[in-house]
Motif scaffolding. Structure first.
Motif, mmCIF file in Angstrom:
data_model
loop_
_atom_site.group_PDB
_atom_site.id
_atom_site.type_symbol
_atom_site.label_atom_id
_atom_site.label_comp_id
_atom_site.label_asym_id
_atom_site.label_seq_id
_atom_site.Cartn_x
_atom_site.Cartn_y
_atom_site.Cartn_z
ATOM 1 N N UNK A 53 69.397 23.636 13.418
ATOM 2 C CA UNK A 53 70.198 24.742 13.925
ATOM 3 C C UNK A 53 69.407 25.871 14.546
ATOM 4 N N UNK A 54 68.105 25.678 14.710
ATOM 5 C CA UNK A 54 67.279 26.709 15.351
ATOM 6 C C UNK A 54 67.584 26.771 16.840
ATOM 7 N N UNK A 55 67.715 25.601 17.454
ATOM 8 C CA UNK A 55 68.161 25.515 18.845
ATOM 9 C C UNK A 55 69.601 25.042 18.823
ATOM 10 N N UNK A 56 70.416 25.639 19.646
ATOM 11 C CA UNK A 56 71.825 25.287 19.678
ATOM 12 C C UNK A 56 72.186 24.776 21.066
ATOM 13 N N UNK A 57 73.250 23.991 21.146
ATOM 14 C CA UNK A 57 73.655 23.469 22.452
ATOM 15 C C UNK A 57 74.026 24.601 23.407
ATOM 16 N N UNK A 58 73.830 24.352 24.680
ATOM 17 C CA UNK A 58 74.220 25.298 25.713
ATOM 18 C C UNK A 58 75.723 25.499 25.623
ATOM 19 N N UNK A 59 76.186 26.721 25.470
ATOM 20 C CA UNK A 59 77.622 26.945 25.315
ATOM 21 C C UNK A 59 78.411 26.813 26.612
ATOM 22 N N UNK A 60 77.726 26.643 27.720
ATOM 23 C CA UNK A 60 78.416 26.557 29.000
ATOM 24 C C UNK A 60 78.665 27.944 29.565
ATOM 25 N N UNK A 61 79.373 27.992 30.666
ATOM 26 C CA UNK A 61 79.624 29.295 31.305
ATOM 27 C C UNK A 61 80.384 30.245 30.382
ATOM 28 N N UNK A 62 80.046 31.505 30.457
ATOM 29 C CA UNK A 62 80.749 32.520 29.682
ATOM 30 C C UNK A 62 80.624 33.849 30.409
#
Length: 140
Positions: free
Chosen positions: A88-97
């Motif tokens: 959980x140190x790196x998280x997936x790209x949340x996409x546009x926001x």
């Protein structure tokens, strides 16, 4: 270092003296109001801060253990990235926001400032940004 009780907080006497003799004079803020406000901020955010520090320590322990287990081996960047995602140190790209703001200081909102957004990991960048925006902090 000497500590004193002020506004429900235990602070360095040097910090108390600095705030009360160097920072607050010339402002409309009274020392009692400042310390009470700071005490409220600490009371409100200390539990969250402690929880975040706990998460940070847990992540750091896992990262340290990962490196210790691989001591002497060549670094495998892909495996390391996968490990960091797994814990959980790196998280997936949340996409546009998008981000909306309110209650922004008028000067910040209406006057473009060079180098205003900089990484705070380099103190020199932050100092340069402040100097570019408001003039030399040293001379101030």
């Amino acid at each position: 270092m000497d500590h004193v009780q002020v506004g429900g907080l235990q602070v360095s006497s040097l910090l108390k003296d600095f705030i009360e003799t160097e920072v607050l004079p010339g402002t409309v803020l009274e020392a009692d109001w400042f310390w009470a406000g700071l005490s409220d901020i600490v009371r409100i955010f200390a539990p969250r801060n402690q929880a975040l520090l706990k998460v940070r320590a847990e992540l750091q322990d896992k990262i340290d253990a990962w490196h210790t287990a691989r001591r002497g081996q060549q670094h495998d960047a892909a495996a390391y990235a996968a490990f960091l995602r797994e814990i959980g140190y790196l998280r997936p790209d949340p996409g546009p926001f998008s981000v909306a703001t309110e209650y922004v200081d008028a000067e910040i909102a209406s006057i473009a400032g060079p180098q205003l957004v900089v990484p705070l990991s380099n103190a020199r960048y932050a100092l340069n940004a402040g100097n570019a925006r408001w003039g030399s902090l040293y001379d101030a």
